[in-house]
Motif scaffolding. Structure first.
Motif, short mmCIF file in Angstrom:
data_model
loop_
_atom_site.label_atom_id
_atom_site.label_comp_id
_atom_site.label_asym_id
_atom_site.label_seq_id
_atom_site.Cartn_x
_atom_site.Cartn_y
_atom_site.Cartn_z
N ASP A 154 0.61 -1.71 0.24
CA ASP A 154 0.07 -0.09 0.37
C ASP A 154 0.59 1.25 0.21
OD1 ASP A 154 -3.02 -0.95 0.15
OD2 ASP A 154 -1.93 -1.83 2.22
N VAL A 155 1.78 1.27 0.82
CA VAL A 155 2.64 2.71 0.36
C VAL A 155 4.39 2.05 1.29
CG1 VAL A 155 3.03 2.36 3.72
CG2 VAL A 155 3.22 4.46 1.91
N ILE A 156 5.47 2.96 0.52
CA ILE A 156 6.63 2.29 0.20
C ILE A 156 7.00 3.48 1.18
CG2 ILE A 156 8.66 1.82 -0.97
CD1 ILE A 156 7.28 0.58 -3.91
N LEU A 157 7.78 3.08 2.21
CA LEU A 157 8.62 4.41 2.63
C LEU A 157 10.22 4.62 3.00
CD1 LEU A 157 6.83 2.96 6.18
CD2 LEU A 157 6.05 4.58 4.82
N ILE A 158 10.30 5.57 2.62
CA ILE A 158 11.79 5.20 2.72
C ILE A 158 12.24 6.18 3.79
CG2 ILE A 158 13.84 7.06 1.30
CD1 ILE A 158 11.78 6.62 -1.34
N ILE A 192 4.46 6.31 -2.02
CA ILE A 192 6.25 6.67 -1.90
C ILE A 192 6.47 7.51 -0.63
CG2 ILE A 192 8.02 6.75 -2.44
CD1 ILE A 192 6.27 4.45 -3.99
N GLN A 193 7.04 7.31 0.55
CA GLN A 193 7.17 8.66 1.08
C GLN A 193 8.16 8.71 2.03
OE1 GLN A 193 3.07 8.16 2.64
NE2 GLN A 193 3.96 8.00 5.29
N THR A 194 8.29 9.67 2.75
CA THR A 194 9.59 8.87 3.60
C THR A 194 8.83 8.75 5.42
OG1 THR A 194 9.61 11.22 4.12
CG2 THR A 194 11.57 10.86 2.71
#
Length: 292
Positions: free
Chosen positions: A237-241, A273-275
């Motif tokens: 659902d989300v990729i965190l950096i 995509i979010q930090t």
């Protein structure tokens, strides 16, 4: 009596540590030291010294100790079962055995798993499937499913995404090219005037400096290629950096996100995509998450 727990996060460049008040997750004290070369000076000895100094200073009789470490970690045995070249002689390091004189309870986790657990402890994500990659000396990954928890794999080697995309011509991997170390090497190769000052690089790029933008565009292309593989394999659902470079926030994402479509099938789509929101404290909180 204080409810203090000690967290130690071992990276390829620095060992970060903290005494954390488990009642409110506030930091009583935090420190950072360079990671020993693990040849003439051993990491395990430095970890022992740090833990003992906190235990003595705060008179913690029954020490709950959380260890977050780079490398492939067997959580149950508390052992490094595999480590890449960034930390030599690390395979076989047994934290549970070596630190036994100090602690009453211990948790030993892979650093990216710890970072994701810390992020989830600090912040209430609504998504069911979350992938986190941390960018630093190397690149690591962690995957969380709301029902199953952190996925570690049959041999504790799940999500070792740094080893993806090996290129036989240059003998480099995704990690080699797209980590912060890879970015710094690119800066030197292209004769950037501030050498390895990543913060300055982003500042110069924002001001329109052509060389800074060229460096960040090349590096972020490598990073986008790896993130596209994560999208295809996990469909989160989300990729965190995460990692220190995540402090660049939108400045970082603006280089990465537009390039993803070049590495995905036409109209394939991708996760948000979010930090990370917790920045560099997440791994320390995650190290003690199982001890709360």
């Amino acid at each position: 009596m204080s409810n203090y727990k000690v967290a130690i996060d071992i990276g390829g460049t620095n060992i970060n540590s903290a005494v954390i008040n488990a009642d409110d997750l506030s930091f009583v004290e935090s420190n950072s030291v360079p990671t020993p070369n693990n040849e003439t000076d051993l990491i395990i000895d430095e970890v022992y010294r740090i833990a003992k100094s906190y235990k003595d200073k705060y008179a913690i009789n029954n020490l709950d100790l959380g260890i977050s470490s780079a490398g492939v970690i067997d959580d149950e045995a508390g052992t490094v079962v595999y480590s890449g070249p960034t930390i030599p002689n690390y395979k076989g390091t047994n934290f549970k055995d070596y630190l036994a004189p100090l602690y009453s309870n211990i948790a030993v986790l892979n650093d990216v798993n710890a970072a994701l657990l810390g992020e989830l402890t600090y912040h209430n994500y609504r998504q069911d499937n979350i992938f986190c990659l941390t960018i630093g000396t190397g690149i690591g990954g962690a995957f969380y499913n709301r029902t199953l928890g952190i996925h570690t794999g049959a041999r504790h080697r799940a999500n070792q995404i740094g080893y993806l995309l090996y290129d036989s011509h240059s003998e480099t991997t995704f990690e080699t090219r797209a980590s912060t170390s890879g970015l710094k090497q690119l800066m030197k190769t292209k004769n950037y005037r501030y050498e390895s000052n990543v913060k300055q690089l982003f500042k110069d790029a924002k001001k329109g400096d052509a060389l800074a933008n060229d460096i960040l565009n090349e590096w972020s292309t490598y990073l986008a290629e790896g993130i596209a593989q994560i999208q295809i394999i996990y469909d989160p659902d989300v990729i965190l950096i995460g990692g220190a470079i995540s402090a660049q926030g939108e400045n970082l994402l603006n280089y990465i996100v537009p390039k993803l479509e070049f590495f995905l099938p036409h109209h394939y789509g991708h996760a948000q995509i979010q930090t990370t929101l917790s920045l560099n404290n997440a791994a320390l909180i995650g190290a003690i998450a199982k001890l709360l």
